[in-house]
Design an enzyme around this catalytic site. Structure first.
Site, short mmCIF file in Angstrom:
data_model
loop_
_atom_site.label_atom_id
_atom_site.label_comp_id
_atom_site.label_asym_id
_atom_site.label_seq_id
_atom_site.Cartn_x
_atom_site.Cartn_y
_atom_site.Cartn_z
N ASN A 10 53.88 -10.73 24.89
CA ASN A 10 55.29 -10.40 25.15
C ASN A 10 55.96 -11.62 25.77
O ASN A 10 55.72 -11.93 26.93
CB ASN A 10 55.34 -9.19 26.11
CG ASN A 10 56.76 -8.86 26.55
OD1 ASN A 10 57.74 -9.35 26.00
ND2 ASN A 10 56.86 -7.99 27.56
N TRP A 11 56.78 -12.30 24.97
CA TRP A 11 57.41 -13.52 25.46
C TRP A 11 58.57 -13.26 26.43
O TRP A 11 59.05 -14.19 27.07
CB TRP A 11 57.93 -14.35 24.28
CG TRP A 11 56.89 -15.21 23.66
CD1 TRP A 11 55.53 -15.08 23.77
CD2 TRP A 11 57.12 -16.35 22.82
NE1 TRP A 11 54.91 -16.07 23.05
CE2 TRP A 11 55.86 -16.87 22.46
CE3 TRP A 11 58.26 -16.97 22.33
CZ2 TRP A 11 55.73 -17.98 21.64
CZ3 TRP A 11 58.12 -18.08 21.51
CH2 TRP A 11 56.87 -18.58 21.18
N LYS A 12 59.04 -12.01 26.44
CA LYS A 12 60.22 -11.68 27.28
C LYS A 12 61.37 -12.64 26.94
O LYS A 12 61.51 -13.04 25.79
CB LYS A 12 59.84 -11.70 28.75
CG LYS A 12 58.59 -10.90 29.06
CD LYS A 12 58.30 -10.80 30.53
CE LYS A 12 56.99 -10.07 30.72
NZ LYS A 12 56.68 -9.83 32.12
N GLU A 66 59.92 -3.53 33.14
CA GLU A 66 61.16 -4.31 33.35
C GLU A 66 62.35 -3.62 32.71
O GLU A 66 63.47 -3.68 33.23
CB GLU A 66 60.97 -5.74 32.79
CG GLU A 66 60.04 -6.55 33.69
CD GLU A 66 59.35 -7.70 33.00
OE1 GLU A 66 59.73 -8.06 31.87
OE2 GLU A 66 58.41 -8.26 33.61
N GLU A 86 49.82 -0.53 32.19
CA GLU A 86 50.33 -1.73 32.85
C GLU A 86 50.76 -1.40 34.27
O GLU A 86 51.94 -1.06 34.50
CB GLU A 86 51.55 -2.26 32.09
CG GLU A 86 51.26 -2.80 30.72
CD GLU A 86 52.09 -4.04 30.44
OE1 GLU A 86 51.51 -5.05 30.05
OE2 GLU A 86 53.31 -4.02 30.64
N SER A 102 48.66 -9.54 34.44
CA SER A 102 47.94 -10.74 34.89
C SER A 102 46.62 -10.96 34.17
O SER A 102 45.62 -11.36 34.78
CB SER A 102 47.74 -10.69 36.42
OG SER A 102 49.00 -10.71 37.07
N GLY A 120 52.77 -9.99 36.29
CA GLY A 120 53.30 -11.27 36.76
C GLY A 120 52.89 -11.63 38.19
O GLY A 120 53.40 -12.60 38.75
N HIS A 169 58.50 -0.69 28.85
CA HIS A 169 58.05 -1.75 29.77
C HIS A 169 58.73 -1.55 31.12
O HIS A 169 59.92 -1.20 31.19
CB HIS A 169 58.36 -3.13 29.18
CG HIS A 169 57.66 -4.22 29.90
ND1 HIS A 169 58.09 -4.68 31.13
CD2 HIS A 169 56.55 -4.94 29.60
CE1 HIS A 169 57.26 -5.63 31.54
NE2 HIS A 169 56.32 -5.80 30.64
C1 PEP Z 1 53.88 -7.82 31.08
O1 PEP Z 1 54.97 -8.20 31.45
O2 PEP Z 1 53.77 -6.84 30.34
C2 PEP Z 1 52.70 -8.54 31.51
C3 PEP Z 1 51.53 -8.03 31.25
O3 PEP Z 1 52.93 -9.70 32.18
P1 PEP Z 1 51.82 -10.68 32.82
O4 PEP Z 1 50.74 -10.86 31.82
O5 PEP Z 1 52.56 -11.95 33.07
O6 PEP Z 1 51.35 -10.02 34.06
#
Ligand code: PEP
Length: 255
Positions: free
Chosen positions: A9-11, A98, A168, A213, A174, A96
């Site tokens: 997921n590049w966001k 976010e 998640e 992470s 993050g 997600h």
């Molecule tokens: C995410 O935003 O879904 C995610 C898993 O981010 P990260 O790998 O940076 O924790």
């Protein structure tokens, strides 16, 4: 052989230059290492065509980071399921944390998106998980089951057939602190049992992933767990070096 899916997921990251470099590196990697698992990369939609016109690899797919609840009309800035499908996109991340936080998406909105995707035979990647506060209160299972219930109520008994659930935990996203392999295995096992108990879908048809992470230091341990069927990468998917290293580590673990 273990079935595994790596989702990136590049966001809100990337530009033409980065995409060009990414594609060159990835194409070279695929030439040397044919992939036995699946990769779904979700860049910002403006870059989808760069990928689809340059990479033809059987197990490589482009996904979307979001979709609207409407099909067409006066909804400035939105993208519909039909537009995604029209452009060859089958996998869509929804729920997600976010989007729940910054765009105030409720479980009801997420269920509507899930339902639209299922109606088009597309694959929702449903993100669920608890906050740190909820984890401390031992509410992880409760939160996950509530998020699943809201989908089952709206979409029906077959909701989780050909769908992906990404556990998640919000505190892990993050932060540099992932959940442990044992914690993830336990909750993914719980999620599979819960869905198979309360719906028509058999346990072995349910796909549960993990995101939060994940990097080149923990991927091997996650891969080895029975109920971690894949990973969702945020930060590690926009580091070309880390991304390729993760793919290589999975490749070496071919079991
Ligand atoms: C995410 O935003 O879904 C995610 C898993 O981010 P990260 O790998 O940076 O924790």
């Amino acid at each position: 052989m273990k079935k595994f899916t790596v989702i990136g997921n590049w966001k809100l990251n990337g530009n033409n230059n980065f995409v060009d470099k990414f594609i060159i590196k990835l194409k070279k990697y695929f030439l040397d290492n044919p992939i036995f698992y699946k990769i779904v990369l979700a860049p910002p939609l403006l870059y989808v065509h760069h990928f689809t016109s340059n990479i033809r690899e059987k197990n490589f797919f482009i996904g979307a980071q979001n979709v609207d609840i409407h099909i067409s009309g006066s909804f400035t800035g939105e993208i519909s399921v039909d537009m995604l499908q029209d452009n060859g996109i089958k996998y869509v991340i929804i729920g997600h944390s976010e989007r729940r936080k910054f765009h105030h998406e409720s479980n009801e909105i997420i269920a509507k998106k899930f339902s639209l995707l299922k109606q088009r035979n597309m694959v929702p990647i449903l993100c669920i998980g608890e906050t740190l506060e909820e984890k401390k209160q031992n509410k992880t299972q409760l939160i996950c089951s509530k998020q699943i219930d809201d989908i089952l109520k709206y979409v029906g008994e077959n909701a989780f057939k050909n769908s992906i659930i990404a556990y998640e935990p919000i505190w892990a996203i993050g932060s540099g602190y992932s959940a442990t392999a044992r914690e993830i295995q336990n909750i993914n096992n719980f999620i599979k049992n819960y869905i198979s108990d309360y719906s028509n879908v058999k346990r072995n048809e349910i796909i549960t992933q993990y995101g939060g992470s994940v990097d080149d230091l923990n991927i091997e341990e996650f891969f080895m767990q029975d109920d971690i069927d894949g990973v969702l990468l945020g930060g590690a998917s926009i580091s070309l070096h880390k991304f390729i290293k993760i793919l290589q580590l999975i490749h070496n673990l071919k079991i």
